[in-house]
Motif scaffolding. Structure first.
Motif, PDB file in Angstrom:
ATOM      1  N   HIS A  14      -6.255   3.877 -10.445  1.00  0.00           N
ATOM      2  CA  HIS A  14      -6.127   2.905  -9.512  1.00  0.00           C
ATOM      3  C   HIS A  14      -7.418   2.348  -9.303  1.00  0.00           C
ATOM      4  O   HIS A  14      -8.379   3.029  -8.643  1.00  0.00           O
ATOM      5  CB  HIS A  14      -5.277   3.311  -8.420  1.00  0.00           C
ATOM      6  N   ASP A  15      -7.529   0.983  -9.204  1.00  0.00           N
ATOM      7  CA  ASP A  15      -8.926   0.265  -8.798  1.00  0.00           C
ATOM      8  C   ASP A  15      -8.571  -0.184  -7.263  1.00  0.00           C
ATOM      9  O   ASP A  15      -8.058  -1.303  -7.158  1.00  0.00           O
ATOM     10  CB  ASP A  15      -9.332  -0.671  -9.477  1.00  0.00           C
ATOM     11  N   ASP A  16      -9.151   0.548  -6.263  1.00  0.00           N
ATOM     12  CA  ASP A  16      -8.981   0.062  -4.955  1.00  0.00           C
ATOM     13  C   ASP A  16      -9.680  -1.333  -4.497  1.00  0.00           C
ATOM     14  O   ASP A  16      -9.045  -2.085  -3.823  1.00  0.00           O
ATOM     15  CB  ASP A  16      -9.079   0.989  -3.778  1.00  0.00           C
ATOM     16  N   LEU A  40      -6.886  -9.075 -10.430  1.00  0.00           N
ATOM     17  CA  LEU A  40      -6.179  -8.206  -9.728  1.00  0.00           C
ATOM     18  C   LEU A  40      -5.516  -7.072 -10.675  1.00  0.00           C
ATOM     19  O   LEU A  40      -5.204  -6.067  -9.893  1.00  0.00           O
ATOM     20  CB  LEU A  40      -4.915  -8.847  -9.141  1.00  0.00           C
ATOM     21  N   ARG A  93       0.745  -1.283  -0.105  1.00  0.00           N
ATOM     22  CA  ARG A  93       0.128   0.109   0.149  1.00  0.00           C
ATOM     23  C   ARG A  93       0.805   1.379   0.059  1.00  0.00           C
ATOM     24  O   ARG A  93       0.531   2.349  -0.381  1.00  0.00           O
ATOM     25  CB  ARG A  93      -0.892  -0.091   1.221  1.00  0.00           C
ATOM     26  N   ALA A 125      -4.003  -6.138  -0.473  1.00  0.00           N
ATOM     27  CA  ALA A 125      -3.577  -4.727   0.005  1.00  0.00           C
ATOM     28  C   ALA A 125      -2.901  -4.957   1.549  1.00  0.00           C
ATOM     29  O   ALA A 125      -2.105  -4.012   1.771  1.00  0.00           O
ATOM     30  CB  ALA A 125      -5.031  -3.927   0.423  1.00  0.00           C
ATOM     31  N   GLY A 179      -5.880  -3.403  -9.926  1.00  0.00           N
ATOM     32  CA  GLY A 179      -5.676  -2.794  -8.714  1.00  0.00           C
ATOM     33  C   GLY A 179      -4.117  -2.777  -8.751  1.00  0.00           C
ATOM     34  O   GLY A 179      -3.606  -2.183  -7.394  1.00  0.00           O
ATOM     35  N   ALA A 215     -10.357  -3.893  -6.794  1.00  0.00           N
ATOM     36  CA  ALA A 215      -9.435  -5.047  -7.125  1.00  0.00           C
ATOM     37  C   ALA A 215      -8.009  -5.188  -6.432  1.00  0.00           C
ATOM     38  O   ALA A 215      -7.676  -6.247  -6.507  1.00  0.00           O
ATOM     39  CB  ALA A 215      -9.086  -4.431  -8.574  1.00  0.00           C
ATOM     40  N   PHE A 216      -7.607  -4.139  -5.790  1.00  0.00           N
ATOM     41  CA  PHE A 216      -6.447  -4.270  -4.950  1.00  0.00           C
ATOM     42  C   PHE A 216      -6.597  -5.029  -3.677  1.00  0.00           C
ATOM     43  O   PHE A 216      -5.570  -5.417  -3.212  1.00  0.00           O
ATOM     44  CB  PHE A 216      -5.913  -2.781  -4.737  1.00  0.00           C
ATOM     45  N   ALA A 217      -7.834  -4.808  -3.373  1.00  0.00           N
ATOM     46  CA  ALA A 217      -7.986  -5.335  -1.850  1.00  0.00           C
ATOM     47  C   ALA A 217      -7.457  -6.885  -1.530  1.00  0.00           C
ATOM     48  O   ALA A 217      -7.047  -6.899  -0.337  1.00  0.00           O
ATOM     49  CB  ALA A 217      -9.478  -5.285  -1.692  1.00  0.00           C
TER      50      ALA A 217
END
Length: 464
Positions: free
Chosen positions: A80-82, A112, A57, A89, A115, A84-86
Protein backbone atom coordinates in the motif's frame (compact mmCIF):
# COMPACT_ATOMS: atom_id res chain seq x y z
CA UNK A 1 -14.88 -3.72 15.33
CA UNK A 2 -18.65 -4.04 14.96
CA UNK A 3 -21.00 -1.76 13.02
CA UNK A 4 -24.64 -0.83 13.52
CA UNK A 5 -27.26 1.13 11.66
CA UNK A 6 -30.88 1.80 12.62
CA UNK A 7 -33.46 1.72 9.87
CA UNK A 8 -37.24 2.05 10.30
CA UNK A 9 -37.01 1.31 14.00
CA UNK A 10 -34.79 -1.75 13.63
CA UNK A 11 -31.12 -1.77 14.60
CA UNK A 12 -28.98 -3.90 12.29
CA UNK A 13 -25.64 -5.15 13.65
CA UNK A 14 -22.64 -6.32 11.65
CA UNK A 15 -19.88 -7.89 13.75
CA UNK A 16 -16.92 -7.09 11.51
CA UNK A 17 -15.86 -5.51 8.20
CA UNK A 18 -16.13 -8.80 6.32
CA UNK A 19 -19.76 -9.18 7.33
CA UNK A 20 -20.57 -5.54 6.61
CA UNK A 21 -19.20 -5.83 3.06
CA UNK A 22 -21.07 -9.07 2.44
CA UNK A 23 -24.41 -7.73 3.66
CA UNK A 24 -23.98 -4.52 1.63
CA UNK A 25 -23.36 -6.43 -1.59
CA UNK A 26 -26.15 -6.49 -4.21
CA UNK A 27 -27.83 -9.90 -4.28
CA UNK A 28 -26.23 -12.76 -6.18
CA UNK A 29 -26.59 -16.51 -6.07
CA UNK A 30 -23.01 -17.22 -5.00
CA UNK A 31 -23.31 -15.21 -1.81
CA UNK A 32 -26.62 -16.95 -1.08
CA UNK A 33 -24.92 -20.33 -1.58
CA UNK A 34 -22.17 -19.28 0.83
CA UNK A 35 -24.65 -18.04 3.44
CA UNK A 36 -23.30 -14.49 3.26
CA UNK A 37 -26.17 -12.63 1.62
CA UNK A 38 -28.30 -10.03 3.43
CA UNK A 39 -31.46 -11.59 4.85
CA UNK A 40 -33.64 -8.79 3.50
CA UNK A 41 -33.55 -5.69 1.36
CA UNK A 42 -33.79 -3.66 4.57
CA UNK A 43 -30.68 -5.30 5.99
CA UNK A 44 -28.84 -4.67 2.71
CA UNK A 45 -29.76 -0.97 2.78
CA UNK A 46 -28.74 -0.69 6.44
CA UNK A 47 -25.38 -2.27 5.64
CA UNK A 48 -24.87 0.07 2.69
CA UNK A 49 -25.65 3.10 4.87
CA UNK A 50 -23.26 1.91 7.58
CA UNK A 51 -20.63 1.30 4.91
CA UNK A 52 -21.14 4.78 3.47
CA UNK A 53 -20.29 6.29 6.89
CA UNK A 54 -17.14 4.20 7.32
CA UNK A 55 -13.82 6.11 7.02
CA UNK A 56 -11.74 4.83 4.11
CA UNK A 57 -8.74 4.59 6.40
CA UNK A 58 -10.50 1.88 8.39
CA UNK A 59 -9.72 -0.57 5.57
CA UNK A 60 -6.05 -0.21 6.47
CA UNK A 61 -6.73 -1.30 10.05
CA UNK A 62 -8.99 -4.34 9.61
CA UNK A 63 -8.27 -7.19 7.20
CA UNK A 64 -11.08 -9.35 5.81
CA UNK A 65 -8.63 -12.29 5.63
CA UNK A 66 -5.98 -12.46 8.38
CA UNK A 67 -2.56 -11.04 7.55
CA UNK A 68 -0.79 -13.86 9.38
CA UNK A 69 -2.35 -16.67 7.32
CA UNK A 70 -2.81 -15.22 3.84
CA UNK A 71 -0.11 -14.01 1.45
CA UNK A 72 -2.60 -12.03 -0.65
CA UNK A 73 -3.50 -9.97 2.42
CA UNK A 74 0.20 -9.47 3.14
CA UNK A 75 0.71 -8.30 -0.46
CA UNK A 76 -2.17 -5.82 -0.16
CA UNK A 77 -0.98 -4.38 3.15
CA UNK A 78 2.75 -4.34 2.44
CA UNK A 79 2.42 -2.76 -1.02
CA UNK A 80 0.00 0.00 0.00
CA UNK A 81 1.24 3.48 -0.99
CA UNK A 82 0.18 5.87 1.76
CA UNK A 83 1.38 8.95 -0.15
CA UNK A 84 -0.81 8.06 -3.13
CA UNK A 85 -3.72 7.48 -0.74
CA UNK A 86 -3.36 10.91 0.90
CA UNK A 87 -5.79 12.87 -1.36
CA UNK A 88 -8.72 10.71 -0.21
CA UNK A 89 -7.49 9.55 3.22
CA UNK A 90 -9.88 11.89 5.05
CA UNK A 91 -13.01 10.66 3.24
CA UNK A 92 -15.67 8.15 4.20
CA UNK A 93 -16.71 5.50 1.69
CA UNK A 94 -19.78 7.54 0.77
CA UNK A 95 -17.72 10.71 0.34
CA UNK A 96 -15.24 8.74 -1.76
CA UNK A 97 -18.11 7.76 -4.08
CA UNK A 98 -19.05 11.42 -4.48
CA UNK A 99 -15.40 12.34 -5.13
CA UNK A 100 -15.09 9.67 -7.81
CA UNK A 101 -18.25 10.81 -9.55
CA UNK A 102 -17.37 14.49 -9.20
CA UNK A 103 -13.96 16.16 -9.24
CA UNK A 104 -11.81 13.07 -9.94
CA UNK A 105 -10.30 13.16 -13.43
CA UNK A 106 -8.12 10.71 -15.33
CA UNK A 107 -4.85 12.06 -13.94
CA UNK A 108 -6.13 11.97 -10.36
CA UNK A 109 -7.42 8.41 -10.74
CA UNK A 110 -4.14 7.23 -12.22
CA UNK A 111 -2.15 8.76 -9.36
CA UNK A 112 -4.53 7.35 -6.75
CA UNK A 113 -4.43 3.70 -7.87
CA UNK A 114 -1.40 2.58 -5.77
CA UNK A 115 -3.06 4.06 -2.67
CA UNK A 116 -6.25 2.03 -2.96
CA UNK A 117 -6.84 -1.45 -1.60
CA UNK A 118 -9.19 -4.00 -3.19
CA UNK A 119 -11.52 -3.82 -0.20
CA UNK A 120 -11.81 -0.02 -0.57
CA UNK A 121 -12.85 -0.21 -4.22
CA UNK A 122 -15.15 -3.17 -3.60
CA UNK A 123 -16.76 -1.24 -0.77
CA UNK A 124 -17.44 1.89 -2.79
CA UNK A 125 -18.76 -0.17 -5.72
CA UNK A 126 -21.48 -1.56 -3.43
CA UNK A 127 -22.87 1.97 -3.09
CA UNK A 128 -23.08 2.52 -6.83
CA UNK A 129 -25.69 2.05 -9.50
CA UNK A 130 -24.66 0.72 -12.90
CA UNK A 131 -24.37 4.21 -14.34
CA UNK A 132 -22.02 5.20 -11.50
CA UNK A 133 -19.75 2.22 -12.21
CA UNK A 134 -19.72 3.16 -15.89
CA UNK A 135 -19.18 6.89 -15.37
CA UNK A 136 -16.13 6.44 -13.14
CA UNK A 137 -14.59 3.60 -15.15
CA UNK A 138 -14.92 5.68 -18.33
CA UNK A 139 -12.60 8.27 -16.75
CA UNK A 140 -9.87 5.75 -15.95
CA UNK A 141 -7.02 4.88 -18.28
CA UNK A 142 -4.64 1.93 -17.89
CA UNK A 143 -2.18 1.60 -20.78
CA UNK A 144 0.01 -1.47 -21.36
CA UNK A 145 2.34 -2.56 -24.16
CA UNK A 146 3.93 -5.59 -25.77
CA UNK A 147 3.69 -5.54 -29.59
CA UNK A 148 0.53 -3.45 -29.43
CA UNK A 149 -0.36 -0.54 -27.15
CA UNK A 150 -3.52 -1.50 -25.25
CA UNK A 151 -5.91 0.79 -23.37
CA UNK A 152 -5.51 4.15 -25.10
CA UNK A 153 -8.47 6.52 -25.16
CA UNK A 154 -10.86 5.81 -28.01
CA UNK A 155 -9.51 2.29 -28.52
CA UNK A 156 -11.08 -1.12 -27.87
CA UNK A 157 -8.94 -4.22 -28.30
CA UNK A 158 -9.99 -7.82 -28.84
CA UNK A 159 -8.71 -11.22 -27.83
CA UNK A 160 -9.02 -13.65 -30.73
CA UNK A 161 -10.03 -16.98 -29.15
CA UNK A 162 -9.69 -19.72 -31.79
CA UNK A 163 -10.16 -22.76 -29.52
CA UNK A 164 -10.44 -26.27 -30.94
CA UNK A 165 -11.72 -29.41 -29.13
CA UNK A 166 -8.64 -31.47 -30.10
CA UNK A 167 -6.09 -28.65 -30.51
CA UNK A 168 -5.90 -29.19 -34.28
CA UNK A 169 -3.40 -26.52 -35.44
CA UNK A 170 -5.02 -26.27 -38.89
CA UNK A 171 -8.45 -25.62 -37.37
CA UNK A 172 -6.99 -23.08 -34.97
CA UNK A 173 -5.08 -21.40 -37.81
CA UNK A 174 -8.25 -21.13 -39.90
CA UNK A 175 -10.17 -19.51 -37.05
CA UNK A 176 -7.24 -17.18 -36.38
CA UNK A 177 -7.08 -16.03 -39.99
CA UNK A 178 -10.85 -15.54 -40.04
CA UNK A 179 -10.63 -13.34 -36.95
CA UNK A 180 -7.72 -11.30 -38.29
CA UNK A 181 -9.72 -10.55 -41.41
CA UNK A 182 -12.43 -9.08 -39.20
CA UNK A 183 -9.88 -6.87 -37.42
CA UNK A 184 -9.88 -9.01 -34.27
CA UNK A 185 -6.77 -10.03 -32.33
CA UNK A 186 -4.87 -6.92 -31.27
CA UNK A 187 -5.06 -7.76 -27.54
CA UNK A 188 -3.85 -11.33 -27.96
CA UNK A 189 -4.33 -14.49 -29.97
CA UNK A 190 -5.27 -16.59 -26.95
CA UNK A 191 -5.84 -20.34 -27.19
CA UNK A 192 -7.33 -22.40 -24.37
CA UNK A 193 -5.62 -25.75 -25.00
CA UNK A 194 -7.59 -28.97 -24.74
CA UNK A 195 -4.36 -30.63 -23.55
CA UNK A 196 -2.18 -28.90 -20.97
CA UNK A 197 1.23 -30.19 -22.02
CA UNK A 198 4.56 -28.75 -23.07
CA UNK A 199 4.30 -30.50 -26.44
CA UNK A 200 0.82 -29.14 -27.23
CA UNK A 201 1.77 -25.65 -26.08
CA UNK A 202 4.96 -25.66 -28.16
CA UNK A 203 3.17 -26.85 -31.31
CA UNK A 204 0.50 -24.15 -31.07
CA UNK A 205 2.99 -21.37 -30.25
CA UNK A 206 5.20 -22.39 -33.18
CA UNK A 207 2.24 -22.25 -35.56
CA UNK A 208 1.23 -18.78 -34.31
CA UNK A 209 4.83 -17.58 -34.49
CA UNK A 210 5.05 -18.59 -38.15
CA UNK A 211 1.75 -16.83 -38.84
CA UNK A 212 3.03 -13.68 -37.14
CA UNK A 213 6.31 -13.66 -39.05
CA UNK A 214 4.78 -14.46 -42.45
CA UNK A 215 1.94 -11.92 -42.11
CA UNK A 216 3.95 -9.19 -40.38
CA UNK A 217 1.06 -8.70 -37.95
CA UNK A 218 2.08 -7.03 -34.64
CA UNK A 219 0.24 -9.64 -32.61
CA UNK A 220 1.07 -11.29 -29.33
CA UNK A 221 0.10 -14.89 -28.71
CA UNK A 222 -0.66 -16.91 -25.61
CA UNK A 223 -1.53 -20.54 -24.96
CA UNK A 224 -3.52 -20.53 -21.73
CA UNK A 225 -1.78 -23.51 -20.14
CA UNK A 226 -0.82 -23.65 -16.47
CA UNK A 227 2.07 -21.42 -15.47
CA UNK A 228 4.27 -24.45 -14.72
CA UNK A 229 3.72 -25.68 -18.28
CA UNK A 230 4.70 -22.25 -19.59
CA UNK A 231 7.87 -22.26 -17.49
CA UNK A 232 8.99 -25.59 -18.91
CA UNK A 233 8.04 -24.49 -22.42
CA UNK A 234 10.19 -21.38 -22.02
CA UNK A 235 13.08 -23.50 -20.72
CA UNK A 236 12.89 -25.55 -23.93
CA UNK A 237 13.15 -22.43 -26.08
CA UNK A 238 9.59 -22.12 -27.41
CA UNK A 239 8.41 -18.68 -28.65
CA UNK A 240 6.43 -17.62 -25.57
CA UNK A 241 5.06 -14.07 -25.71
CA UNK A 242 2.70 -13.90 -22.72
CA UNK A 243 2.48 -16.15 -19.67
CA UNK A 244 -1.06 -16.96 -18.56
CA UNK A 245 -2.53 -17.95 -15.22
CA UNK A 246 -5.93 -17.99 -13.54
CA UNK A 247 -5.60 -16.24 -10.19
CA UNK A 248 -7.70 -15.90 -7.05
CA UNK A 249 -8.12 -13.52 -4.13
CA UNK A 250 -6.98 -15.76 -1.28
CA UNK A 251 -3.85 -17.81 -0.70
CA UNK A 252 -5.97 -20.94 -0.25
CA UNK A 253 -7.77 -20.47 -3.58
CA UNK A 254 -4.48 -19.82 -5.38
CA UNK A 255 -3.16 -23.01 -3.82
CA UNK A 256 -6.14 -24.81 -5.37
CA UNK A 257 -5.01 -23.39 -8.74
CA UNK A 258 -1.56 -24.84 -8.03
CA UNK A 259 0.15 -21.46 -7.70
CA UNK A 260 1.77 -19.09 -5.23
CA UNK A 261 3.19 -15.60 -5.49
CA UNK A 262 6.68 -17.10 -5.56
CA UNK A 263 5.77 -19.23 -8.59
CA UNK A 264 4.26 -16.24 -10.37
CA UNK A 265 7.40 -14.24 -9.56
CA UNK A 266 9.49 -16.94 -11.26
CA UNK A 267 7.32 -17.01 -14.37
CA UNK A 268 7.27 -13.21 -14.62
CA UNK A 269 11.04 -12.98 -14.51
CA UNK A 270 11.41 -15.78 -17.04
CA UNK A 271 9.00 -14.16 -19.51
CA UNK A 272 10.63 -10.73 -19.18
CA UNK A 273 14.06 -12.25 -19.84
CA UNK A 274 12.96 -13.37 -23.32
CA UNK A 275 12.57 -9.71 -24.39
CA UNK A 276 10.11 -10.55 -27.16
CA UNK A 277 8.04 -7.36 -26.92
CA UNK A 278 8.67 -4.59 -29.42
CA UNK A 279 6.91 -1.61 -27.81
CA UNK A 280 6.80 -2.74 -24.16
CA UNK A 281 7.50 -5.46 -21.63
CA UNK A 282 4.10 -6.24 -20.09
CA UNK A 283 4.29 -10.04 -20.38
CA UNK A 284 1.58 -11.49 -18.10
CA UNK A 285 -2.04 -12.39 -18.84
CA UNK A 286 -4.39 -13.22 -15.95
CA UNK A 287 -7.99 -14.38 -15.79
CA UNK A 288 -10.40 -14.07 -12.88
CA UNK A 289 -14.12 -14.39 -12.27
CA UNK A 290 -16.54 -14.00 -9.39
CA UNK A 291 -17.15 -17.32 -7.67
CA UNK A 292 -13.84 -19.12 -8.20
CA UNK A 293 -12.86 -18.87 -4.52
CA UNK A 294 -16.24 -20.22 -3.40
CA UNK A 295 -16.08 -23.07 -5.94
CA UNK A 296 -12.80 -24.24 -4.39
CA UNK A 297 -14.03 -23.81 -0.81
CA UNK A 298 -11.47 -21.07 -0.19
CA UNK A 299 -13.41 -17.80 0.01
CA UNK A 300 -12.57 -17.37 3.73
CA UNK A 301 -16.05 -16.05 4.48
CA UNK A 302 -15.62 -13.05 2.15
CA UNK A 303 -18.37 -12.15 -0.34
CA UNK A 304 -17.55 -13.07 -3.91
CA UNK A 305 -17.29 -9.55 -5.26
CA UNK A 306 -14.87 -8.39 -2.57
CA UNK A 307 -12.68 -11.47 -2.88
CA UNK A 308 -12.72 -11.02 -6.66
CA UNK A 309 -11.33 -7.50 -6.21
CA UNK A 310 -8.49 -9.00 -4.18
CA UNK A 311 -7.44 -10.88 -7.34
CA UNK A 312 -6.53 -7.52 -8.85
CA UNK A 313 -3.93 -6.89 -6.15
CA UNK A 314 -2.24 -10.12 -7.25
CA UNK A 315 -2.45 -9.07 -10.90
CA UNK A 316 -1.20 -5.53 -10.24
CA UNK A 317 2.04 -6.88 -8.75
CA UNK A 318 3.09 -8.22 -12.17
CA UNK A 319 2.24 -5.25 -14.42
CA UNK A 320 0.21 -7.49 -16.80
CA UNK A 321 -0.56 -6.70 -20.40
CA UNK A 322 -4.09 -8.03 -19.93
CA UNK A 323 -6.48 -9.13 -17.19
CA UNK A 324 -9.81 -10.68 -18.06
CA UNK A 325 -12.87 -11.32 -15.93
CA UNK A 326 -14.62 -14.36 -17.40
CA UNK A 327 -17.76 -13.00 -15.89
CA UNK A 328 -20.47 -15.60 -16.54
CA UNK A 329 -18.30 -18.65 -17.12
CA UNK A 330 -18.46 -20.34 -13.71
CA UNK A 331 -22.23 -20.72 -13.88
CA UNK A 332 -25.60 -19.77 -12.36
CA UNK A 333 -24.59 -21.14 -8.96
CA UNK A 334 -22.55 -17.93 -8.61
CA UNK A 335 -24.23 -15.47 -11.01
CA UNK A 336 -27.74 -16.70 -11.62
CA UNK A 337 -29.07 -14.65 -14.51
CA UNK A 338 -28.37 -11.88 -16.99
CA UNK A 339 -28.98 -9.16 -14.39
CA UNK A 340 -26.43 -10.58 -11.97
CA UNK A 341 -23.90 -11.19 -14.77
CA UNK A 342 -24.30 -7.61 -15.98
CA UNK A 343 -23.78 -6.16 -12.52
CA UNK A 344 -20.74 -8.36 -11.89
CA UNK A 345 -19.09 -7.46 -15.19
CA UNK A 346 -19.38 -3.75 -14.53
CA UNK A 347 -18.23 -4.15 -10.91
CA UNK A 348 -15.15 -6.12 -11.95
CA UNK A 349 -14.24 -3.61 -14.65
CA UNK A 350 -14.69 -0.65 -12.29
CA UNK A 351 -12.70 -2.18 -9.43
CA UNK A 352 -9.82 -3.34 -11.60
CA UNK A 353 -9.44 -0.04 -13.39
CA UNK A 354 -9.45 1.92 -10.11
CA UNK A 355 -6.62 -0.34 -8.91
CA UNK A 356 -4.61 0.33 -12.07
CA UNK A 357 -5.25 -3.03 -13.72
CA UNK A 358 -5.89 -3.32 -17.52
CA UNK A 359 -9.26 -5.05 -17.36
CA UNK A 360 -11.08 -6.70 -20.22
CA UNK A 361 -14.18 -8.84 -20.04
CA UNK A 362 -15.31 -12.13 -21.51
CA UNK A 363 -18.96 -11.18 -21.92
CA UNK A 364 -20.27 -14.70 -21.53
CA UNK A 365 -22.68 -17.20 -19.99
CA UNK A 366 -23.05 -20.95 -19.65
CA UNK A 367 -25.91 -22.73 -21.35
CA UNK A 368 -27.66 -23.55 -18.05
CA UNK A 369 -27.74 -19.93 -16.85
CA UNK A 370 -30.84 -17.75 -17.03
CA UNK A 371 -29.24 -15.54 -19.68
CA UNK A 372 -29.10 -15.18 -23.44
CA UNK A 373 -27.39 -13.18 -26.19
CA UNK A 374 -29.63 -10.17 -25.57
CA UNK A 375 -28.16 -9.96 -22.07
CA UNK A 376 -24.68 -10.20 -23.56
CA UNK A 377 -25.45 -7.46 -26.11
CA UNK A 378 -26.52 -5.20 -23.26
CA UNK A 379 -23.42 -5.91 -21.15
CA UNK A 380 -21.14 -5.57 -24.17
CA UNK A 381 -22.59 -2.15 -24.94
CA UNK A 382 -22.35 -0.97 -21.33
CA UNK A 383 -18.73 -2.12 -21.07
CA UNK A 384 -17.92 -0.36 -24.32
CA UNK A 385 -19.30 2.89 -22.90
CA UNK A 386 -17.33 2.26 -19.69
CA UNK A 387 -14.04 2.05 -21.62
CA UNK A 388 -13.39 -1.67 -21.29
CA UNK A 389 -9.85 -2.56 -22.38
CA UNK A 390 -10.74 -5.59 -24.50
CA UNK A 391 -13.42 -8.16 -25.25
CA UNK A 392 -13.43 -11.66 -26.75
CA UNK A 393 -13.72 -12.63 -30.38
CA UNK A 394 -14.93 -16.24 -30.62
CA UNK A 395 -16.00 -17.77 -33.95
CA UNK A 396 -19.79 -17.57 -33.97
CA UNK A 397 -19.73 -16.53 -30.27
CA UNK A 398 -19.92 -20.27 -29.45
CA UNK A 399 -16.77 -21.79 -27.97
CA UNK A 400 -16.78 -25.39 -29.23
CA UNK A 401 -14.03 -26.48 -26.84
CA UNK A 402 -15.11 -24.82 -23.57
CA UNK A 403 -18.85 -25.16 -24.29
CA UNK A 404 -20.05 -21.69 -23.38
CA UNK A 405 -21.38 -18.59 -25.15
CA UNK A 406 -19.28 -15.45 -25.59
CA UNK A 407 -18.96 -12.62 -28.14
CA UNK A 408 -18.18 -13.03 -31.82
CA UNK A 409 -16.04 -11.28 -34.42
CA UNK A 410 -19.19 -9.48 -35.56
CA UNK A 411 -19.90 -8.31 -32.01
CA UNK A 412 -16.49 -6.64 -31.97
CA UNK A 413 -17.30 -4.91 -35.27
CA UNK A 414 -20.62 -3.73 -33.82
CA UNK A 415 -19.23 -2.18 -30.66
CA UNK A 416 -16.34 -0.50 -32.46
CA UNK A 417 -18.70 0.92 -35.06
CA UNK A 418 -21.44 2.29 -32.79
CA UNK A 419 -19.00 3.79 -30.25
CA UNK A 420 -16.32 4.89 -32.70
CA UNK A 421 -13.68 2.69 -31.07
CA UNK A 422 -10.55 1.66 -32.96
CA UNK A 423 -8.02 -1.15 -32.57
CA UNK A 424 -4.59 -0.65 -31.03
CA UNK A 425 -2.58 1.77 -33.21
CA UNK A 426 0.11 -0.73 -34.25
CA UNK A 427 -2.50 -3.30 -35.24
CA UNK A 428 -4.58 -0.67 -37.00
CA UNK A 429 -1.54 0.37 -39.07
CA UNK A 430 -0.97 -3.27 -40.04
CA UNK A 431 -4.62 -3.65 -41.07
CA UNK A 432 -4.29 -0.61 -43.35
CA UNK A 433 -0.90 -1.67 -44.72
CA UNK A 434 -2.21 -5.17 -45.49
CA UNK A 435 -5.24 -3.85 -47.32
CA UNK A 436 -7.61 -5.14 -44.64
CA UNK A 437 -8.73 -1.63 -43.64
CA UNK A 438 -8.53 1.91 -44.91
CA UNK A 439 -6.28 4.57 -43.46
CA UNK A 440 -8.89 5.36 -40.77
CA UNK A 441 -8.95 1.78 -39.56
CA UNK A 442 -12.32 0.97 -41.14
CA UNK A 443 -12.48 -2.61 -42.39
CA UNK A 444 -13.07 -3.14 -46.07
CA UNK A 445 -16.24 -5.09 -45.54
CA UNK A 446 -19.37 -6.03 -47.48
CA UNK A 447 -22.11 -7.32 -45.18
CA UNK A 448 -23.40 -9.61 -47.94
CA UNK A 449 -20.06 -11.09 -48.96
CA UNK A 450 -17.94 -10.61 -45.85
CA UNK A 451 -14.46 -9.06 -45.75
CA UNK A 452 -13.09 -7.75 -49.04
CA UNK A 453 -9.54 -8.76 -48.29
CA UNK A 454 -6.32 -10.05 -49.76
CA UNK A 455 -5.32 -13.59 -48.85
CA UNK A 456 -3.34 -13.99 -45.63
CA UNK A 457 -0.75 -16.77 -45.40
CA UNK A 458 -1.83 -20.07 -43.89
CA UNK A 459 0.85 -21.57 -41.68
CA UNK A 460 2.84 -24.36 -43.29
CA UNK A 461 2.21 -28.07 -42.81
CA UNK A 462 5.47 -28.24 -40.85
CA UNK A 463 4.23 -25.73 -38.28
CA UNK A 464 0.86 -27.46 -38.09
Amino acid sequence: MSFTHSLAGTTHRFPDLRTLLARASPARSGDALAGLIAESAAERVAAQMALADLPLRHFLNEAVVPYETDEVTRLIVDSHDDAAFAPVAHLTVGEFRDWLLGVADTAALTALAPGLTPEMVAGVSKLMRLQDLIAVAAKTRVVTRFRNTIGLEGRLSTRLQPNHPVDDPRGIAASTLDGLMYGVGDAVIGINPATDSVEAMTALLSMLEELRLRSGAPIQSCVLAHVTTALETMRRGAPVDLVFQSIAGTEAANRAFGISLALLDEAWEAAKSLKRGTVGDNVMYFETGQGSELSSGAHEGVDQQTVEARCYAVARRYRPLLVNTVVGFIGPEYLYDGKQITRAGLEDHFCAKLLGVPMGCDVCYTNHAEADQDDMDALLTLLGVAGCTFIMGVPGADDIMLNYQSTSFHDALYIRQVLGRRPAPEFEAWLAGSGLADELGRLRFDHRAGPLLPALPLPSEEAA
